[in-house]
Design an enzyme around this catalytic site. Structure first.
Site, PDB file in Angstrom:
ATOM      1  N   ASP A   1       2.579  -7.557   5.844  1.00 30.42           N
ATOM      2  CA  ASP A   1       2.188  -8.563   6.842  1.00 30.42           C
ATOM      3  C   ASP A   1       2.706  -8.158   8.226  1.00 30.42           C
ATOM      4  OD1 ASP A   1       1.283 -10.438   4.667  1.00 30.42           O
ATOM      5  OD2 ASP A   1       3.408 -10.313   4.194  1.00 30.42           O
TER       6      ASP A   1
ATOM      7  N   HIS B   1       5.406 -14.942   1.670  1.00 30.68           N
ATOM      8  CA  HIS B   1       4.283 -13.994   1.677  1.00 30.68           C
ATOM      9  C   HIS B   1       3.087 -14.704   1.053  1.00 30.68           C
ATOM     10  CE1 HIS B   1       1.656 -10.638   1.118  1.00 30.68           C
ATOM     11  NE2 HIS B   1       1.611 -10.901  -0.173  1.00 30.68           N
TER      12      HIS B   1
HETATM   13  P1  NAX Z   1      -3.076  -4.088 -10.575  1.00 26.37           P
HETATM   14  O1  NAX Z   1      -3.625  -5.194 -11.423  1.00 26.37           O
HETATM   15  O2  NAX Z   1      -3.941  -2.932 -10.219  1.00 26.37           O
HETATM   16  O3  NAX Z   1      -1.784  -3.502 -11.307  1.00 26.37           O
HETATM   17  C1  NAX Z   1      -0.777  -4.287 -11.822  1.00 26.37           C
HETATM   18  C2  NAX Z   1      -0.167  -3.535 -12.976  1.00 26.37           C
HETATM   19  O4  NAX Z   1       0.981  -4.255 -13.421  1.00 26.37           O
HETATM   20  C3  NAX Z   1      -1.098  -3.393 -14.181  1.00 26.37           C
HETATM   21  O5  NAX Z   1      -1.225  -2.024 -14.519  1.00 26.37           O
HETATM   22  C4  NAX Z   1      -0.394  -4.187 -15.265  1.00 26.37           C
HETATM   23  O6  NAX Z   1      -0.569  -3.625 -16.558  1.00 26.37           O
HETATM   24  C5  NAX Z   1       1.063  -4.104 -14.814  1.00 26.37           C
HETATM   25  N1  NAX Z   1       1.933  -5.111 -15.380  1.00 26.37           N
HETATM   26  C6  NAX Z   1       1.672  -6.399 -15.686  1.00 26.37           C
HETATM   27  N2  NAX Z   1       2.726  -6.986 -16.249  1.00 26.37           N
HETATM   28  C7  NAX Z   1       3.697  -6.055 -16.298  1.00 26.37           C
HETATM   29  C8  NAX Z   1       5.028  -6.053 -16.796  1.00 26.37           C
HETATM   30  N3  NAX Z   1       5.545  -7.150 -17.382  1.00 26.37           N
HETATM   31  N4  NAX Z   1       5.741  -4.923 -16.692  1.00 26.37           N
HETATM   32  C9  NAX Z   1       5.215  -3.825 -16.135  1.00 26.37           C
HETATM   33  N5  NAX Z   1       3.952  -3.756 -15.666  1.00 26.37           N
HETATM   34  C10 NAX Z   1       3.207  -4.856 -15.746  1.00 26.37           C
HETATM   35  O7  NAX Z   1      -2.478  -4.799  -9.291  1.00 26.37           O
HETATM   36  P2  NAX Z   1      -2.095  -4.150  -7.873  1.00 26.37           P
HETATM   37  O8  NAX Z   1      -3.286  -4.170  -7.003  1.00 26.37           O
HETATM   38  O9  NAX Z   1      -1.401  -2.863  -8.099  1.00 26.37           O
HETATM   39  O10 NAX Z   1      -1.093  -5.258  -7.297  1.00 26.37           O
HETATM   40  C11 NAX Z   1       0.152  -5.488  -7.890  1.00 26.37           C
HETATM   41  C12 NAX Z   1       0.782  -6.757  -7.338  1.00 26.37           C
HETATM   42  O11 NAX Z   1       1.018  -6.634  -5.939  1.00 26.37           O
HETATM   43  C13 NAX Z   1      -0.076  -8.012  -7.498  1.00 26.37           C
HETATM   44  O12 NAX Z   1       0.762  -9.071  -7.946  1.00 26.37           O
HETATM   45  C14 NAX Z   1      -0.546  -8.281  -6.085  1.00 26.37           C
HETATM   46  O13 NAX Z   1      -0.837  -9.651  -5.892  1.00 26.37           O
HETATM   47  C15 NAX Z   1       0.651  -7.837  -5.297  1.00 26.37           C
HETATM   48  N6  NAX Z   1       0.460  -7.572  -3.876  1.00 26.37           N
HETATM   49  C16 NAX Z   1       1.471  -7.888  -3.032  1.00 26.37           C
HETATM   50  C17 NAX Z   1       1.417  -7.616  -1.683  1.00 26.37           C
HETATM   51  C18 NAX Z   1       2.566  -7.954  -0.774  1.00 26.37           C
HETATM   52  O14 NAX Z   1       2.407  -7.748   0.426  1.00 26.37           O
HETATM   53  N7  NAX Z   1       3.705  -8.458  -1.227  1.00 26.37           N
HETATM   54  C19 NAX Z   1       0.205  -7.016  -1.082  1.00 26.37           C
HETATM   55  C20 NAX Z   1      -0.653  -6.303  -2.061  1.00 26.37           C
HETATM   56  C21 NAX Z   1      -0.781  -6.970  -3.404  1.00 26.37           C
HETATM   57  O15 NAX Z   1      -1.743  -7.988  -3.313  1.00 26.37           O
END
Ligand code: NAX
Length: 328
Positions: free
Chosen positions: A159, A187
């Site tokens: 952000d 956030h």
């Molecule tokens: P993806 O869905 O591509 O990848 C997430 C991965 O996490 C998957 O491979 C899943 O199998 C894995 N996962 C789920 N539970 C798990 C656990 N208990 N232990 C280990 N791995 C686990 O999502 P992606 O686009 O990579 O985003 C990841 C996260 O970042 C989401 O929650 C998203 O909302 C968040 N974001 C946060 C941002 C920020 O600025 N703070 C911005 C970008 C993003 O939206």
């Protein structure tokens, strides 16, 4: 030269993970003199995909990459870890209530906090990226009572970077001309990107813009809702920019902020600016000696005060909700 730093990345097979791992392995997280060992954590169904990424990391022959291990068990993944990037989370799906979302994430961040508490290295630094990032960080932090609370942070650097870029574009200046941007609060869409305390060529960001309507009706909503804009245009959520911000966050934590500048980090409040103590809320922070300090003494006008209060209120409600669910 030195012993490798252990970096654990959760959600390693996800899209942020894919962008993040190669930048860590290339030395951009900790610097060109620091070898790293990667520890990838995934859920069992995604371990194979994470192993595929590990093969590609091997194929890159990075000079600083001292090894890659893949885990489906949090306790093993955080053993001896120095830097933990908690990216994997349970996204909100259709029909899911807030309580369901918080419960599902509690099921992830509680055991991860416990694993960090029992097994991580004593200098552990944690960055939570997975949403709802602030409250996920609070859950993990609560379950790691032996780790200093301030080692748990959540990411608002994306952000922050978005705000720099939007302001620079508006003013027709380079990103490097913009100093002291602040993201306050959660956030989420309630965050407050503050350019009143920002500096551009000797003036405040707000003075340089000189257009309150643009600030209120374009700048703030654009930054706060940029994630939705990316999904709309790209057809997928922010990934490489989120990975880039995670790199920036940890790099700043370890190496410090430049003189005359600060960054934005969500960390446990010490009560500064009226933010209830213990809430993981975003503040203007400097970094030196390997730790973050909240910038003190900024004057807040009624506009900024109201924006901060609204976002902090949302965080307070999230904390009450996870308390009621027994997650903290
Ligand atoms: P993806 O869905 O591509 O990848 C997430 C991965 O996490 C998957 O491979 C899943 O199998 C894995 N996962 C789920 N539970 C798990 C656990 N208990 N232990 C280990 N791995 C686990 O999502 P992606 O686009 O990579 O985003 C990841 C996260 O970042 C989401 O929650 C998203 O909302 C968040 N974001 C946060 C941002 C920020 O600025 N703070 C911005 C970008 C993003 O939206």
């Amino acid at each position: 030269s030195s012993t490798p730093v252990n970096v654990t990345v959760t959600g390693a097979a996800g899209q942020i993970g894919y962008a993040l791992l190669f930048r860590i392995a290339s030395g951009q997280l900790l610097g060109a003199d620091t070898p790293v060992k990667l520890r990838l954590l995934e859920i069992p169904q995604a371990v194979r995909a994470a192993e595929g990424t590990a093969l590609e990391l091997e194929d890159s022959a990075f000079p600083l990459l001292a090894g890659v291990d893949v885990f489906d068990d949090a306790k093993a993944a955080f053993e001896g870890t120095n830097v933990a990037l908690l990216v994997g989370a349970r996204p909100r799906t259709k029909g899911m209530e807030r309580g369901d979302l918080l419960s599902a994430n509690g099921g992830i961040f509680k055991p991860q906090g416990e694993a960090i508490n029992s097994g991580a290295a004593s200098d552990i630094r944690v960055l939570v990226v997975g949403n709802p990032a602030n409250t996920n960080a609070l859950i993990a932090q609560t379950h790691a009572p032996d780790v200093p609370a301030e080692r748990f942070t959540a990411m608002t650097r994306l952000d922050h970077n978005r705000a720099i870029a939007q302001l620079a574009k508006k003013l027709g200046v380079a990103n490097t001309e913009i100093k002291k941007i602040t993201i306050w609060g959660n956030h989420s869409a309630s965050q407050y990107p503050d350019i009143f305390h920002a500096e551009v060529g000797g003036r405040s960001g707000a003075e340089a813009v000189n257009d309150q309507k643009w600030i209120e009706e374009e700048f703030i909503p654009r930054v706060a809702k940029r994630g939705a804009e990316i999904i709309e245009v790209r057809g997928a959520s922010s990934a490489a920019s989120a990975a880039s911000a995670a790199i920036d966050h940890v790099h700043t934590w370890v190496n410090g902020t430049a003189k005359g500048d600060w960054t934005s980090v969500a960390l446990p409040s010490d009560g500064s600016y009226g933010v209830p103590a213990g809430l993981i809320s975003s503040f203007p922070v400097t970094a030196s000696g390997g730790s973050f300090q909240i910038v003190q003494g900024l004057e807040l006008d009624a506009f900024s005060r109201a924006k901060i209060d609204a976002s902090v209120q949302e965080l307070t409600e999230e904390r009450e909700a996870v308390r009621a669910l027994g997650l903290i």
